[in-house]
Design a protein around this motif. Sequence first.
Motif, short mmCIF file in Angstrom:
data_model
loop_
_atom_site.label_atom_id
_atom_site.label_comp_id
_atom_site.label_asym_id
_atom_site.label_seq_id
_atom_site.Cartn_x
_atom_site.Cartn_y
_atom_site.Cartn_z
N LEU A 8 0.85 -1.18 0.00
CA LEU A 8 0.00 0.00 0.00
C LEU A 8 0.89 1.24 0.00
CD1 LEU A 8 -3.06 0.77 0.21
CD2 LEU A 8 -2.62 1.16 2.65
N GLN A 9 0.72 2.08 -0.99
CA GLN A 9 1.58 3.25 -1.14
C GLN A 9 0.91 4.46 -0.51
OE1 GLN A 9 2.05 3.07 -5.46
NE2 GLN A 9 4.16 2.36 -5.16
N TRP A 335 -1.64 8.94 15.69
CA TRP A 335 -1.73 7.66 16.42
C TRP A 335 -2.87 6.80 15.87
CZ3 TRP A 335 -5.38 5.06 19.27
CH2 TRP A 335 -4.92 3.98 20.04
N LEU A 336 -4.06 7.40 15.72
CA LEU A 336 -5.20 6.61 15.26
C LEU A 336 -5.00 6.15 13.81
CD1 LEU A 336 -7.99 5.44 15.87
CD2 LEU A 336 -8.97 7.56 14.96
N LEU A 341 -4.05 2.16 9.56
CA LEU A 341 -3.42 1.90 8.27
C LEU A 341 -2.42 0.75 8.33
CD1 LEU A 341 -2.87 5.56 7.02
CD2 LEU A 341 -4.60 3.92 6.26
N ALA A 342 -1.87 0.50 9.50
CA ALA A 342 -0.90 -0.60 9.63
C ALA A 342 -1.57 -1.96 9.76
CB ALA A 342 0.01 -0.34 10.82
N ASP A 343 -2.88 -1.98 9.91
CA ASP A 343 -3.57 -3.26 10.06
C ASP A 343 -3.50 -4.05 8.75
OD1 ASP A 343 -6.00 -5.16 10.06
OD2 ASP A 343 -5.97 -4.42 12.13
N PRO A 344 -3.18 -5.32 8.82
CA PRO A 344 -3.07 -6.14 7.59
C PRO A 344 -4.36 -6.22 6.79
CG PRO A 344 -2.07 -7.26 9.47
CD PRO A 344 -2.79 -6.08 10.02
N GLN A 345 -5.50 -5.88 7.40
CA GLN A 345 -6.77 -5.93 6.68
C GLN A 345 -6.96 -4.76 5.70
OE1 GLN A 345 -10.16 -7.40 9.39
NE2 GLN A 345 -8.63 -6.67 10.85
N ARG A 353 -12.61 3.75 2.92
CA ARG A 353 -13.49 3.53 4.07
C ARG A 353 -12.73 3.75 5.38
NH1 ARG A 353 -17.76 4.41 6.83
NH2 ARG A 353 -18.32 2.77 8.29
N VAL A 354 -11.47 3.35 5.41
CA VAL A 354 -10.65 3.59 6.61
C VAL A 354 -10.55 5.08 6.89
CG1 VAL A 354 -8.33 3.37 7.58
CG2 VAL A 354 -9.36 1.44 6.36
N LEU A 355 -10.33 5.87 5.84
CA LEU A 355 -10.26 7.32 6.03
C LEU A 355 -11.59 7.88 6.53
CD1 LEU A 355 -8.23 8.99 3.12
CD2 LEU A 355 -7.56 8.64 5.50
N GLU A 356 -12.69 7.38 5.99
CA GLU A 356 -14.00 7.87 6.44
C GLU A 356 -14.20 7.61 7.93
OE1 GLU A 356 -16.74 5.79 4.01
OE2 GLU A 356 -16.32 6.95 2.19
N VAL A 357 -13.78 6.45 8.39
CA VAL A 357 -13.93 6.11 9.81
C VAL A 357 -13.00 6.97 10.66
CG1 VAL A 357 -13.58 4.29 11.51
CG2 VAL A 357 -14.82 3.80 9.39
N TYR A 358 -11.78 7.18 10.20
CA TYR A 358 -10.87 8.11 10.89
C TYR A 358 -11.55 9.45 11.10
CZ TYR A 358 -7.62 12.06 10.70
OH TYR A 358 -7.01 13.29 10.90
#
Length: 424
Positions: A8-9, A335-336, A341-345, A353-358
Amino acid sequence: MSSPQSKLQIAIVGGGIAGVALALDLCRHAHLNIQLFEAAPAFGEVGAGVSFGANAVRAIEGLGIGQPYQLIADRTPQPWQDIWFEWRRGVDAAYLGASIAPGVGQSSVHRADFLDALAQQLPAGIACFDKRALRVEETAERVRVRFTDGTEHECDLLIAADGIKSSIRDYVLQGLGHPAVAPRFSGTCAYRGMIDSETLRAAYRAADIDEHLINVPQMYLGLDGHILTFPVKKGRLINVVAFVSDRSPQDPKWPQDKPWVKNTTQAEMLDAFSSWGDAVRVLLECIPAPTLWALHELEELPGYVHGRVGLIGDAAHAMLPHQGAGAGQGLEDAWLLARLLADPQVDAGNVKRVLEVYDQVRRPRACRVQRTSWEAGELYEYRDRQVGDDQSLLSTTLANRFDWLWNHDMEIDLASARAQLGWQ
């Protein structure tokens, strides 16, 4: 082992404390490819001392940079080690009370020293300098950032940590259907200077002023002004910030052709505090060449992310410094995001979607810190509608006003984010 193409870049624009801290944490993970772009020719911070609350210190430790921080951080000496600030009247230095942060007290550091300590840990090849972002373009699967030198960079995810004057914030707001947001002048200016602690001690002895005022972080309060002092450089220097607010204009404006930071005279600074007491007068007389800072902030934004682009730190929520919380909020962002982002999922398919949740998790808290930072300045300068200059109310209000800020549990935020993402 993943190939470079399958990684992931992630690109980070902005090499301040929040951007470098995020890069440092993310580059420890083999499945991520991290690139940091900084507009200046080298890392560097504007400003002097910066204070961190207990929440920020926990974020620093969680980001794996606790050891370099502790090596250079200043703490209030025993037996006052838990005191954040003592509160005093500016007219006579009379004691009003203290705010206690157990186990942390006043944790502070010189900004440039902290950034330098972080940058030294950044692996070679991560940081690129003289790269000022010009504009962002996004497709369904990739982000391209173009720089003023004519070069460009493509990535799966772009994080803007480029400060209050962010060149990327408008892209996010436009994508959200919101007009651009420019920094706004608060009506408050701050005179700043650093004093050799032994010089100040000698001056206080000569004027028969209690040296305790040097040993412990102080906040002097007055109508439309307040002054803070705390040690940096392991106590060798005293950081002084003297705030003055002009409340006459309804919508204060800072002239566009004037810099936000400029040199000024000691005479001008002393005149601004001419009605204050001896402790303040002698303190300011030890600053022969102060600088003047025009304090700007951002309005609360409707969102920190659009598509594959996210904002952190001052790019998202630049605030007034009256709670010592601005840098800490950037570190909480980092931190969050680093935990997520480091999660293997995480992969290129779900990173939006990760950004939206952040955004959903971080923005309400950061906006509250923005609001309460402004409110703190009103309180310090006797303009709070309920408290005014009532000494008893000031004392009780200031005693526990910051507990919600310092005691925030970021692990609860992380659990909430993971639940929204459907992660076990």
